[in-house]
Design a protein around this motif. Structure first.
Motif, PDB file in Angstrom:
ATOM      1  N   ALA A  80       6.030  -3.816   3.723  1.00  0.00           N
ATOM      2  CA  ALA A  80       6.719  -4.055   2.640  1.00  0.00           C
ATOM      3  C   ALA A  80       6.149  -3.308   1.605  1.00  0.00           C
ATOM      4  O   ALA A  80       6.712  -3.350   0.456  1.00  0.00           O
ATOM      5  N   GLU A  81       5.333  -3.776   1.152  1.00  0.00           N
ATOM      6  CA  GLU A  81       4.398  -3.674   0.013  1.00  0.00           C
ATOM      7  C   GLU A  81       3.603  -2.280  -0.231  1.00  0.00           C
ATOM      8  O   GLU A  81       4.442  -1.712  -1.429  1.00  0.00           O
ATOM      9  N   ARG A  82       3.625  -1.969   0.299  1.00  0.00           N
ATOM     10  CA  ARG A  82       4.098   0.006   0.730  1.00  0.00           C
ATOM     11  C   ARG A  82       5.406   0.152  -0.152  1.00  0.00           C
ATOM     12  O   ARG A  82       5.059   1.279  -1.104  1.00  0.00           O
ATOM     13  N   ILE A  83       6.054   0.319   0.555  1.00  0.00           N
ATOM     14  CA  ILE A  83       7.314   0.706   0.359  1.00  0.00           C
ATOM     15  C   ILE A  83       8.270   0.166  -1.471  1.00  0.00           C
ATOM     16  O   ILE A  83       8.256   0.862  -2.214  1.00  0.00           O
ATOM     17  N   HIS A  84       7.628  -1.460  -1.940  1.00  0.00           N
ATOM     18  CA  HIS A  84       7.741  -1.413  -2.769  1.00  0.00           C
ATOM     19  C   HIS A  84       7.116  -0.834  -4.185  1.00  0.00           C
ATOM     20  O   HIS A  84       7.577  -0.324  -5.106  1.00  0.00           O
ATOM     21  N   ALA A  85       6.030  -0.713  -3.739  1.00  0.00           N
ATOM     22  CA  ALA A  85       5.421  -0.322  -5.114  1.00  0.00           C
ATOM     23  C   ALA A  85       5.545   0.734  -5.351  1.00  0.00           C
ATOM     24  O   ALA A  85       6.025   1.224  -5.977  1.00  0.00           O
ATOM     25  N   LEU A  86       5.408   1.299  -4.399  1.00  0.00           N
ATOM     26  CA  LEU A  86       5.858   2.740  -4.373  1.00  0.00           C
ATOM     27  C   LEU A  86       7.316   3.340  -5.367  1.00  0.00           C
ATOM     28  O   LEU A  86       7.560   3.793  -6.168  1.00  0.00           O
ATOM     29  N   ASN A  87       8.750   2.386  -4.584  1.00  0.00           N
ATOM     30  CA  ASN A  87       9.644   2.265  -4.741  1.00  0.00           C
ATOM     31  C   ASN A  87       9.547   1.896  -6.444  1.00  0.00           C
ATOM     32  O   ASN A  87      10.412   2.422  -8.241  1.00  0.00           O
ATOM     33  N   ARG A  88       8.409   0.791  -7.137  1.00  0.00           N
ATOM     34  CA  ARG A  88       8.648   0.215  -8.037  1.00  0.00           C
ATOM     35  C   ARG A  88       8.093   1.482  -9.481  1.00  0.00           C
ATOM     36  O   ARG A  88       8.866   1.333 -10.404  1.00  0.00           O
ATOM     37  N   GLN A  89       6.763   2.012  -8.478  1.00  0.00           N
ATOM     38  CA  GLN A  89       6.667   3.468  -9.590  1.00  0.00           C
ATOM     39  C   GLN A  89       7.659   4.438  -9.966  1.00  0.00           C
ATOM     40  O   GLN A  89       7.940   4.950 -11.048  1.00  0.00           O
ATOM     41  N   MET A  90       8.635   4.778  -9.106  1.00  0.00           N
ATOM     42  CA  MET A  90       9.323   5.436  -8.772  1.00  0.00           C
ATOM     43  C   MET A  90      10.565   5.162 -10.370  1.00  0.00           C
ATOM     44  O   MET A  90      11.271   5.617 -11.036  1.00  0.00           O
ATOM     45  N   LYS A  91      10.870   3.966 -10.079  1.00  0.00           N
ATOM     46  CA  LYS A  91      12.398   3.177 -11.617  1.00  0.00           C
ATOM     47  C   LYS A  91      11.860   2.883 -12.013  1.00  0.00           C
ATOM     48  O   LYS A  91      12.548   3.193 -13.642  1.00  0.00           O
ATOM     49  N   GLU A  92      10.232   2.288 -12.238  1.00  0.00           N
ATOM     50  CA  GLU A  92       9.903   2.472 -13.831  1.00  0.00           C
ATOM     51  C   GLU A  92       9.680   3.615 -14.820  1.00  0.00           C
ATOM     52  O   GLU A  92       9.790   3.903 -15.816  1.00  0.00           O
ATOM     53  N   GLY A  93       9.080   4.826 -13.661  1.00  0.00           N
ATOM     54  CA  GLY A  93       9.282   6.303 -14.261  1.00  0.00           C
ATOM     55  C   GLY A  93      10.860   6.429 -14.793  1.00  0.00           C
ATOM     56  O   GLY A  93      10.833   7.565 -15.701  1.00  0.00           O
ATOM     57  N   LEU A  94      11.717   6.554 -13.698  1.00  0.00           N
ATOM     58  CA  LEU A  94      12.850   6.908 -13.921  1.00  0.00           C
ATOM     59  C   LEU A  94      13.766   6.419 -15.075  1.00  0.00           C
ATOM     60  O   LEU A  94      14.506   6.530 -16.114  1.00  0.00           O
ATOM     61  N   ALA A  95      12.483   4.799 -14.950  1.00  0.00           N
ATOM     62  CA  ALA A  95      13.018   3.677 -16.442  1.00  0.00           C
ATOM     63  C   ALA A  95      12.918   4.805 -17.664  1.00  0.00           C
ATOM     64  O   ALA A  95      13.941   4.136 -18.422  1.00  0.00           O
ATOM     65  N   LYS A  96      11.501   5.263 -18.049  1.00  0.00           N
ATOM     66  CA  LYS A  96      11.106   5.818 -18.926  1.00  0.00           C
ATOM     67  C   LYS A  96      12.062   6.820 -19.369  1.00  0.00           C
ATOM     68  O   LYS A  96      12.171   7.163 -20.087  1.00  0.00           O
ATOM     69  N   MET A  97      12.765   7.783 -18.542  1.00  0.00           N
ATOM     70  CA  MET A  97      13.499   8.940 -18.845  1.00  0.00           C
ATOM     71  C   MET A  97      14.856   9.284 -19.905  1.00  0.00           C
ATOM     72  O   MET A  97      15.390   8.161 -19.404  1.00  0.00           O
ATOM     73  N   PRO A  98      15.065   9.340 -21.324  1.00  0.00           N
ATOM     74  CA  PRO A  98      16.132   8.301 -21.842  1.00  0.00           C
ATOM     75  C   PRO A  98      17.532   9.504 -21.241  1.00  0.00           C
ATOM     76  O   PRO A  98      18.452   9.296 -21.393  1.00  0.00           O
ATOM     77  N   HIS A  99      17.214  10.554 -20.065  1.00  0.00           N
ATOM     78  CA  HIS A  99      18.503  11.639 -19.662  1.00  0.00           C
ATOM     79  C   HIS A  99      18.378  10.754 -18.413  1.00  0.00           C
ATOM     80  O   HIS A  99      19.737  11.521 -17.691  1.00  0.00           O
ATOM     81  N   VAL A 100      18.133   9.424 -17.919  1.00  0.00           N
ATOM     82  CA  VAL A 100      18.570   9.458 -16.305  1.00  0.00           C
ATOM     83  C   VAL A 100      19.028   7.873 -16.758  1.00  0.00           C
ATOM     84  O   VAL A 100      18.506   7.107 -17.384  1.00  0.00           O
ATOM     85  N   ARG A 101      19.994   7.260 -15.654  1.00  0.00           N
ATOM     86  CA  ARG A 101      20.395   6.559 -15.427  1.00  0.00           C
ATOM     87  C   ARG A 101      19.625   5.772 -14.833  1.00  0.00           C
ATOM     88  O   ARG A 101      20.617   5.961 -13.505  1.00  0.00           O
ATOM     89  N   LEU A 102      18.896   4.488 -14.982  1.00  0.00           N
ATOM     90  CA  LEU A 102      18.692   3.794 -13.028  1.00  0.00           C
ATOM     91  C   LEU A 102      20.628   3.214 -12.838  1.00  0.00           C
ATOM     92  O   LEU A 102      20.662   1.974 -13.914  1.00  0.00           O
TER      93      LEU A 102
END
Length: 172
Positions: A80-102
């Motif tokens: 669970a921790e591994r899946i959450h960590a990788l998904n957190r990394q992806m969500k945070e990265g996507l959220a920083k992109m102005p052309h992407v709507r998470l």
């Protein structure tokens, strides 16, 4: 558990099985005879009732033992921790992109291993195709409103998540 698309299983307490209702008839002969009203109803094990007819993926069923063994070796918490960590990394990265709507909530209590998003000016299927060309697996949601769906998982590395983010940043 990394089964093929469309496969799954249910693990439940005996009392919980009584609340389920079969929607696709099984080919298991005792149930077929009951369904055809050739024999009176009698209690049957729930597994065969909930298993639809047709071809059965025996090799996938046979692999379940090893999949459970692997997950038990790692431990539920670590998985669970591994899946959450990788998904957190992806969500945070996507959220920083102005052309992407998470579209997936940032809160871990509201999301886990599947992320949905849109890329401005791109159809979801075109984003998926572009990622596929770069050997990054993503899909389009099977709903009326189409989103790109990506799932960083147990076997992915943080570097692979960064590779996906880099490719998505380039879609401006």
């Amino acid at each position: 558990m990394f089964g093929p698309r469309g496969t799954g299983f249910i693990w439940g307490r005996p009392e919980a099985w009584k609340t389920l209702q079969c929607t696709i008839p099984t080919f298991h002969s005792p149930f077929v005879r009951i369904w055809a009203k050739d024999t009176p109803f009698q209690e049957q094990p729930p597994g065969p009732l909930m298993t639809p007819g047709g071809f059965h993926s025996f090799e996938h069923r046979w692999a379940l033992g090893k999949a459970f063994e692997f997950h038990q070796q790692l431990g539920r918490q670590r998985v669970a921790e591994r899946i959450h960590a990788l998904n957190r990394q992806m969500k945070e990265g996507l959220a920083k992109m102005p052309h992407v709507r998470l579209r997936t909530p940032m809160a871990e209590a509201l999301s886990a291993g599947i992320l949905c998003f849109e890329v401005e000016g791109w159809k979801a299927s075109d984003v998926v195709h572009r990622l596929e060309e770069r050997h990054i697996i993503a899909t389009v949601t099977p709903y009326v409103t189409k989103y790109v769906r990506i799932s960083p998982s147990l076997f992915n590395s943080p570097e692979e998540v960064e590779t996906a983010l880099r490719e998505l940043r380039a879609l401006t």
